[in-house]
Design an enzyme around this catalytic site. Structure first.
Site, short mmCIF file in Angstrom:
data_model
loop_
_atom_site.label_atom_id
_atom_site.label_comp_id
_atom_site.label_asym_id
_atom_site.label_seq_id
_atom_site.Cartn_x
_atom_site.Cartn_y
_atom_site.Cartn_z
N HIS A 195 -21.92 -17.73 -16.33
CA HIS A 195 -20.67 -18.23 -15.76
C HIS A 195 -19.92 -19.17 -16.69
CE1 HIS A 195 -17.84 -19.43 -12.73
NE2 HIS A 195 -18.27 -20.68 -12.69
N GLY B 187 -5.27 -19.13 -21.88
CA GLY B 187 -5.68 -19.70 -20.60
C GLY B 187 -5.04 -21.05 -20.39
N GLU C 50 -17.55 -29.52 -3.46
CA GLU C 50 -18.45 -28.51 -4.01
C GLU C 50 -19.77 -29.13 -4.41
OE1 GLU C 50 -16.37 -26.43 -7.10
OE2 GLU C 50 -14.80 -25.75 -5.75
N HIS D 238 -23.87 -18.95 -12.74
CA HIS D 238 -23.37 -19.17 -11.38
C HIS D 238 -24.38 -18.56 -10.43
CE1 HIS D 238 -20.92 -19.39 -7.83
NE2 HIS D 238 -20.07 -20.15 -8.50
N ARG E 121 -25.80 -26.42 -9.60
CA ARG E 121 -25.91 -24.98 -9.87
C ARG E 121 -27.21 -24.57 -10.55
NH1 ARG E 121 -19.78 -23.62 -11.92
NH2 ARG E 121 -18.85 -23.69 -9.86
N THR F 258 -9.42 -18.66 -17.11
CA THR F 258 -8.64 -19.48 -16.16
C THR F 258 -8.27 -18.66 -14.94
OG1 THR F 258 -7.71 -20.87 -17.90
CG2 THR F 258 -6.46 -20.73 -15.85
N SER G 114 -14.16 -28.02 -15.26
CA SER G 114 -13.79 -27.29 -16.48
C SER G 114 -12.27 -27.20 -16.67
CB SER G 114 -14.40 -25.90 -16.50
OG SER G 114 -14.19 -25.25 -15.27
N ARG H 148 -22.56 -28.56 -16.33
CA ARG H 148 -21.20 -28.91 -15.88
C ARG H 148 -21.17 -29.14 -14.38
NH1 ARG H 148 -16.62 -25.51 -13.94
NH2 ARG H 148 -18.21 -23.93 -13.72
#
Length: 523
Positions: A348, A11, A115, A240, A287, A43, A388, A383
């Protein structure tokens, strides 16, 4: 096989490191082992983008640092947060120089998105397939460098440490490479390496309902656990909130966080926009809050999902920003111009993992880790969205810079061949799939979005039985990919359950009903 640098995983983290090492050390061998084809990784499936401070008029490093610390709920390592966020834009510029293309506005400036949990517009993206674009650019670069050997369809089974060739208990455990299964021939061989880096990704398949690809079975973490290195914060799993509900078909299609940033509403079956009952930020809450709110609505209604409503949005703009999401929904007979999208929380991202320092060093000598399999201290208890890929790029660079200064020496130790004498081929492969499904059901039921200590203790008892059954299969049969993955997922599930039981408070992405009062006071 012998190599100078062994990297497990292809990734963003693994390929960035490979490309940098290959360019710096043209006479040294870099070997990248990956268990599917070379582009298959977490990724590739990252939709939202990469968070980094580019607009210095509106944004600042300090704002990004604060947003990250708030999301991490007091468990971030502040020094790591500052280092990653300040270094991030440099790493992204480097990626662009290598050919990665990100969306730009009419003036040619980066088109920045926003976001959940972010106070400013700072997420750079390539439509809704950002990870795929990063993977494409890195693979193209890696294929131009002759000293990189990519080994697709090769599965790393175990790290080679002293306990493979010494009866004595060493003062310090070192890593000498890995035992690797060629998935096409079925042969297991040794890769002896001066230095090994795990960039093996996440563990979403432990839950079954996940936004992760089929390869995300926690292999690197399980190998490190068996090699006795430090692992922590495994209880902090980010679910998620909005994966497309598609029955019980396992891997779920991710409806990006950015769709809520774009203005979509979450509704229950009565059409009520319920998020404002849980958090004043509504759909833009972090989240963990959104996932628990959905979990609560699902439990109240008895349904298996809630809805994401995009019908009030400009659909032409939506198609431009999220073509992949729009088309995937259409293929499933959901026309987002008039239909609500059924969504459910799905496993997630793992915020914990293999403990590393600021150079990516693990507690084993000559073993490094970066990307989702590692625990750096950046994410803390939860997170912040789109941090990430940033972490993966920065830590790959940190490992590279450390190795440039401290080149590992060659080992003279003779590594024994893999010994599977007395084992037989497993004829009934269905038994492995049944055990994987049993594990996934157990984890969803007892160690999901909302946990309690009774459930966790029950999970521990059931998992112990599954562990002994899996070990019996492992001792008796020749290894194959599915048996190795089952073994790894059982190890990872054990870590999640045991570290959940040790956590005596609710923090970030971890929610235990037995500590509910404390969380309500905090909110």
């Amino acid at each position: 096989m012998e190599t100078n640098f062994l990297i497990i995983g292809s990734g963003a983290a693994g390929l960035t490191l490979a490309v940098k090492l290959a360019a710096e050390f043209p006479k040294k061998k870099i070997t990248v082992v990956t268990k599917a084809n070379e582009s298959e990784s977490n990724t590739k499936y990252a939709q939202g983008g990469v968070a980094a401070v580019f607009d210095l008029k509106e944004d600042s490093f300090q704002k990004h640092i604060e947003d990250t610390l708030i999301a991490g709920d007091g468990l971030c390592d502040k020094a790591v947060v500052e280092m990653v966020i300040k270094d991030g834009p440099k790493r992204l510029k480097e990626l662009m120089e290598w050919g990665a293309k990100f969306d730009r506005d009419d003036d040619g400036e980066l088109n920045l998105g926003r976001e959940g949990g972010h106070s400013e517009f700072r997420v750079i993206h390539h439509k809704d397939t950002t990870g795929n674009e990063i993977e494409r650019a890195l693979l193209e670069r890696a294929n131009q460098l002759v000293n990189i050997t990519l080994l697709p369809h090769h599965f790393a089974i175990d790290l080679i440490t002293e306990h493979h060739f010494s009866e004595e208990k060493p003062n310090e455990i070192s890593c000498y490479g890995a035992y690797v299964l060629d998935q096409i021939s079925g042969n297991i061989f040794t890769i002896k390496a001066d230095c090994t880096t795990l960039a093996s990704g996440g563990m979403g398949q432990v839950y079954g309902h996940t936004t992760n690809p089929a390869v995300a079975t926690g292999d690197g973490i399980a190998m490190v656990y068996r090699a006795k290195a430090r692992i922590q914060n495994m209880e902090f799993i980010q679910f998620h909130p909005t994966a497309l509900y598609d029955g019980n078909n396992g891997a779920s299609f991710l409806i990006s966080e950015a769709v809520r940033g774009f203005g979509a509403f979450l509704r229950n079956r009565n059409g009520e926009r319920f998020m404002l009952n849980y958090d004043e930020r509504g759909e833009l809450a972090s989240r963990d809050i959104v996932s628990r709110a959905i979990d609560s609505e699902i439990k109240k209604s008895g349904d298996d999902w809630v809805f994401l409503d995009c019908t009030h949005l400009n659909i032409e703009d939506f198609k431009k920003h999220f073509p992949n999401i729009y088309e995937t929904c259409l293929q499933k007979n959901i026309n987002i111009a008039k239909d609500w999208i059924p969504v459910v929380p799905a496993s997630h991202y793992l915020c914990g993992g293999i403990v590393v320092d600021m150079e990516g060093k693990t507690s084993l000598k000559n073993l490094f880790a970066c990307g989702e399999c590692s625990y750096t201290g950046l994410h803390g208890a939860n997170r912040l969205a789109s941090n990430s890929l940033l972490e993966a790029l920065v830590y790959a660079d940190r490992i590279f810079k450390y190795l440039r200064k401290h080149q590992p020496s060659r080992t003279t130790k003779i590594i024994p061949e893999w010994n599977d004498a007395g084992t037989v081929l497993l004829k009934d492969s269905e038994i492995l799939q049944l055990k994987i499904m049993e594990l996934q059901r157990l984890m969803r039921r007892f160690a999901g979005v909302v946990r309690n200590n009774n459930d966790l203790n029950e999970a521990s008892l059931q998992l112990e039985k599954l562990y002994f059954e899996t070990e019996a299969l492992y001792q008796k049969h020749k290894l194959n990919t599915v048996l190795s993955e089952l073994r790894n997922m059982v190890n990872v599930a054990h870590l999640i359950i045991q570290q959940s039981l040790k956590r005596k408070e609710n923090r970030g992405g971890y929610f235990n009903e037995d500590y509910k009062k404390k969380l309500e006071e905090k909110v």
